[in-house]
Design an enzyme around this catalytic site. Structure first.
Site, PDB file in Angstrom:
ATOM      1  N   ALA A 114      -0.045  19.164  -1.449  1.00  0.00           N
ATOM      2  CA  ALA A 114      -0.599  18.427  -0.302  1.00  0.00           C
ATOM      3  C   ALA A 114      -0.155  16.978  -0.351  1.00  0.00           C
ATOM      4  CB  ALA A 114      -2.129  18.521  -0.289  1.00  0.00           C
ATOM      5  N   GLY A 115       1.146  16.780  -0.529  1.00  0.00           N
ATOM      6  CA  GLY A 115       1.702  15.431  -0.566  1.00  0.00           C
ATOM      7  C   GLY A 115       2.487  15.115   0.686  1.00  0.00           C
ATOM      8  N   GLY A 139       5.233  16.107   1.567  1.00  0.00           N
ATOM      9  CA  GLY A 139       5.880  17.292   2.109  1.00  0.00           C
ATOM     10  C   GLY A 139       4.881  18.315   2.604  1.00  0.00           C
ATOM     11  N   CYS A 181      14.402   9.226  -9.777  1.00  0.00           N
ATOM     12  CA  CYS A 181      13.786   8.385  -8.738  1.00  0.00           C
ATOM     13  C   CYS A 181      13.688   6.962  -9.280  1.00  0.00           C
ATOM     14  CB  CYS A 181      12.401   8.923  -8.377  1.00  0.00           C
ATOM     15  SG  CYS A 181      11.666   8.136  -6.939  1.00  0.00           S
ATOM     16  N   GLY A 230      11.713  10.078   1.205  1.00  0.00           N
ATOM     17  CA  GLY A 230      10.743  10.580   2.174  1.00  0.00           C
ATOM     18  C   GLY A 230      11.372  11.111   3.436  1.00  0.00           C
ATOM     19  N   CYS A 264      15.720   4.379   3.005  1.00  0.00           N
ATOM     20  CA  CYS A 264      14.636   3.936   2.128  1.00  0.00           C
ATOM     21  C   CYS A 264      14.319   2.465   2.348  1.00  0.00           C
ATOM     22  CB  CYS A 264      15.030   4.169   0.672  1.00  0.00           C
ATOM     23  SG  CYS A 264      13.684   3.899  -0.502  1.00  0.00           S
ATOM     24  N   LYS A 268       7.374  -2.229   5.191  1.00  0.00           N
ATOM     25  CA  LYS A 268       6.858  -1.207   4.279  1.00  0.00           C
ATOM     26  C   LYS A 268       5.332  -1.182   4.291  1.00  0.00           C
ATOM     27  CE  LYS A 268       7.345   1.145  -0.019  1.00  0.00           C
ATOM     28  NZ  LYS A 268       8.281   1.540  -1.075  1.00  0.00           N
TER      29      LYS A 268
END
Length: 424
Positions: A9-10, A12, A160, A321, A354, A389
């Site tokens: 449940a993030g 994505g 990352c 993302g 990004c 951001k």
């Protein structure tokens, strides 16, 4: 009637659930399963770790918001995926059958690959989860009572790198505001072959620009760094040359350390025969579908993407993302097509867009496609990126609470960057 189950449940999983609900008839069931009962906006964790945010501002319980969209929610860990029987086994032993499975779990954090690393009994902090960021904030408050050297960076097989750069600059900015930056040497220790590599082979002028920013902020660095262990107050790393030969051993002192770990696939996913590569990442085709199980799809950090290039210290390719969002949209369209008896044709993108915060300024990069050679390849620093951001954080959380089924990253970021469309 089809039952679609989403694990995770993030950034994505939540959009996947909302897009499915908007795309499919109400007769089809959608269930989200997550190990915890809340959503966390991971990109805000560097701010939380220095006290610029609190947990309530970047996370929220998801059950109520999903229920409003007729989406079921189970707050449990998945312990087993029986792909042959189309069934999940949960931590309490309960079984959940599915017709389609979407895996958006994110990664397993492999702190165990470097002795002494990680916030659970180790000597370094993390900003990979909201829990870790809260622990880092607690450790940082103790550090401020008696400041000294700081180490920030990424360990071998990390993929990352952006958050490590963000955190280094955010720390520097915060220490300047507290007027104690002069008491805190900062060293950036990274497995990248050079500053600004980012797991992408560099983007535009990222190397010279980020090196310049490190110099302007008095941040030293060690690249090609194969970190081997951490002890109380000391990080051990071997610096390699371009041929992978050791050229120098470093013992870097610290009073506060934040090192991003390597990623692996979560245990339940990695254990499914034929689903994953040796690191536990899901092997998918161009339609985000498992190469062995046609009713299993996957998106995000948990899928297998090859490194952009071989590096002396192994590094992975990031999944941003925007990329994750396009993967999710492709999955939704392909499941809808499959239900309708049509072939899967939708594809995600490997374009990388990004926004990176740098404390009081920021950097934006666009790599189209992510793997070079590219049609678009630029990296820009500007104060407006910092504010954009912040705006995006609020926008994304608002949209997740509203049950948004539109592409959030594409709608916001392309407009912010002045890009009309992405054709690469």
């Amino acid at each position: 009637m089809a039952h679609i189950v989403i694990i995770g449940a993030g950034v994505g999983g939540m959009p996947a659930a909302y897009e499915l609900r908007a795309q499919l008839d109400a007769q089809h069931r959608i269930t989200v399963i997550n190990a915890v009962d809340y959503f966390q906006f991971v990109p805000s964790n560097p701010w939380l770790a220095v006290g610029w945010r609190d947990r309530a501002g970047i996370s929220f319980p998801v059950a109520t918001y999903l229920k409003r969209r007729n989406i079921e929610f189970i707050a449990q860990r998945v312990d087993k995926i029986d792909a042959a029987a189309n069934t999940l086994v949960l931590a309490d032993g309960a079984s959940v059958p599915y017709d389609y499975l979407i895996i958006t779990t994110g990664p397993k954090l492999a702190f165990d690959e470097v002795p002494g690393a990680g916030p659970a009994g180790g000597f370094s902090q993390s900003i990979c989860t909201v829990d870790h960021a809260e622990k880092a904030w607690a450790a940082y408050q103790e550090f401020l009572k008696s400041p000294g050297p700081i180490v920030v960076g990424a360990m071998p097989l990390a993929s990352c790198f952006g958050p490590a750069y963000e955190f280094a600059f955010i720390l520097s900015t915060d220490l300047k505001r507290r007027k104690i930056r002069n008491k805190v040497p900062i060293t950036f220790v990274t497995s990248e072959p050079y500053i600004g590599h980012l797991g992408l082979g560099g983007v535009g002028d990222s190397k010279s620009m980020l090196e310049s920013e490190f110099r302007n902020n008095d941040i030293k660095w060690i690249t090609n760094a194969k970190t081997t262990k951490l002890e109380a107050g000391k990080l051990y790393t071997t610096e390699l040359d371009r041929n992978g030969q050791a050229v120098k051993e470093h013992e870097v002192p610290f009073k506060f350390a934040m090192m991003l770990p390597a990623f692996k696939g979560v245990d339940a996913v990695a254990a499914v025969e034929g689903l994953c590569n040796p690191r536990g990442f899901v092997l998918v085709d161009e339609n985000q579908r498992s190469k062995k199980y046609p009713n299993i799809y996957s998106a995000g950090v948990c899928i297998a993407i090859p490194p952009v290039e071989a590096t002396p210290v192994p590094t992975g390719a990031p999944k941003t993302g925007y990329m994750i969002e396009t993967m999710v949209t492709a999955i939704v369209h392909n499941i809808a097509s499959d239900i309708a008896g049509k072939p899967a044709t939708a594809k995600g993108t490997w374009n990388a867009i990004c926004l990176a915060d740098m404390g009081n300024t920021g950097a934006a990069f666009v790599a189209l496609p992510q793997i070079p050679p590219r049609n678009v390849n630029w990296f820009r620093k500007s104060r407006w990126v910092h504010w954009v951001k912040i705006m995006f954080e609020k926008y994304f959380i608002y949209k997740m609470k509203r049950g948004n089924s539109e592409p959030v990253y594409e709608k916001f970021m392309l407009r912010a960057l002045g890009i009309k469309r992405l054709d690469a």
